[in-house]
Scaffold this active site. Structure first.
Site, PDB file in Angstrom:
ATOM      1  N   CYS A 173      48.854  46.394 -23.697  1.00  0.00           N
ATOM      2  CA  CYS A 173      49.397  45.234 -24.408  1.00  0.00           C
ATOM      3  C   CYS A 173      49.295  45.471 -25.913  1.00  0.00           C
ATOM      4  CB  CYS A 173      48.639  43.970 -24.005  1.00  0.00           C
ATOM      5  SG  CYS A 173      46.960  43.855 -24.655  1.00  0.00           S
ATOM      6  N   GLU A 206      41.353  48.674 -21.178  1.00  0.00           N
ATOM      7  CA  GLU A 206      41.251  49.568 -22.335  1.00  0.00           C
ATOM      8  C   GLU A 206      40.082  49.150 -23.234  1.00  0.00           C
ATOM      9  OE1 GLU A 206      43.907  48.067 -21.096  1.00  0.00           O
ATOM     10  OE2 GLU A 206      45.757  49.132 -21.552  1.00  0.00           O
TER      11      GLU A 206
HETATM   12  N1  THU Z   1      45.681  44.252 -18.383  1.00  0.00           N
HETATM   13  C1  THU Z   1      44.892  45.310 -18.732  1.00  0.00           C
HETATM   14  O1  THU Z   1      43.682  45.311 -18.456  1.00  0.00           O
HETATM   15  N2  THU Z   1      45.460  46.344 -19.384  1.00  0.00           N
HETATM   16  C2  THU Z   1      46.784  46.464 -19.654  1.00  0.00           C
HETATM   17  O2  THU Z   1      47.204  47.482 -20.199  1.00  0.00           O
HETATM   18  C3  THU Z   1      47.692  45.377 -19.310  1.00  0.00           C
HETATM   19  C4  THU Z   1      47.084  44.180 -18.695  1.00  0.00           C
HETATM   20  C5  THU Z   1      45.084  43.146 -17.620  1.00  0.00           C
HETATM   21  C6  THU Z   1      44.889  41.861 -18.347  1.00  0.00           C
HETATM   22  C7  THU Z   1      44.835  40.868 -17.188  1.00  0.00           C
HETATM   23  O3  THU Z   1      43.513  40.853 -16.667  1.00  0.00           O
HETATM   24  C8  THU Z   1      45.753  41.485 -16.147  1.00  0.00           C
HETATM   25  O4  THU Z   1      45.908  42.847 -16.516  1.00  0.00           O
HETATM   26  C9  THU Z   1      47.106  40.827 -16.061  1.00  0.00           C
HETATM   27  O5  THU Z   1      47.690  40.715 -17.307  1.00  0.00           O
END
Ligand code: THU
Length: 138
Positions: free
Chosen positions: A89, A57
């Site tokens: 998150c 995001e």
């Molecule tokens: N992650 C995202 O890029 N977006 C989300 O909405 C949730 C989590 C990524 C962060 C990390 O690189 C991986 O997913 C595992 O947490």
């Protein structure tokens, strides 16, 4: 399914495959459409120093801001992995909030682009702090 859904789904699932996620092996793509109809996408980019990784995001939002047009997000779609919807998150909810309106929507799809979740950003981050809090005279 609307054309916009298909467009966001195509961007989010395609950019997900470009994610750099060697540590979590959890690739995420995000695609957003602004109020003036521009589409921006981003993927998660992890780092050997784990906390330095960035979410999908954040990448899509950075691309939107760098483009210099509308910074109002109409819809942001997240493409995650597995059966559980990859919801933004807490930090990303706040990042989306910065450029959100009361109507901004968050959609989550799986690897195949099937819709798993849809809500307003407001529902995900109610009673939030935002730019207007800082717009007053000190
Ligand atoms: N992650 C995202 O890029 N977006 C989300 O909405 C949730 C989590 C990524 C962060 C990390 O690189 C991986 O997913 C595992 O947490």
């Amino acid at each position: 399914m609307t054309d916009l859904f298909a467009t966001l789904e195509a961007h989010a699932t395609a950019v997900r495959l470009k994610a750099y996620a060697p540590y979590s092996r959890f690739q995420v793509g995000a695609a957003l459409v602004t109020e003036d109809g521009q589409i921006f996408a981003g993927c998660n980019v992890e780092n050997a120093a784990y906390p330095e990784g960035t979410c999908a995001e954040a990448g899509a939002i950075a691309a939107m801001v760098a483009a210099g047009g509308s910074r109002k997000i109409q819809t942001i779609m997240v493409a995650g992995k597995g059966p559980a919807p990859c919801l933004p998150c807490g930090g990303c909810r706040q990042k989306i909030r910065e450029f959100a309106t009361p109507a901004t929507r968050v959609q989550v799809v799986n690897e195949e682009g099937q819709l798993l979740f849809e809500e307003t950003l407001h529902a995900l981050l109610p009673a939030s702090f935002g730019p207007e809090n800082l717009d007053q005279d000190a």
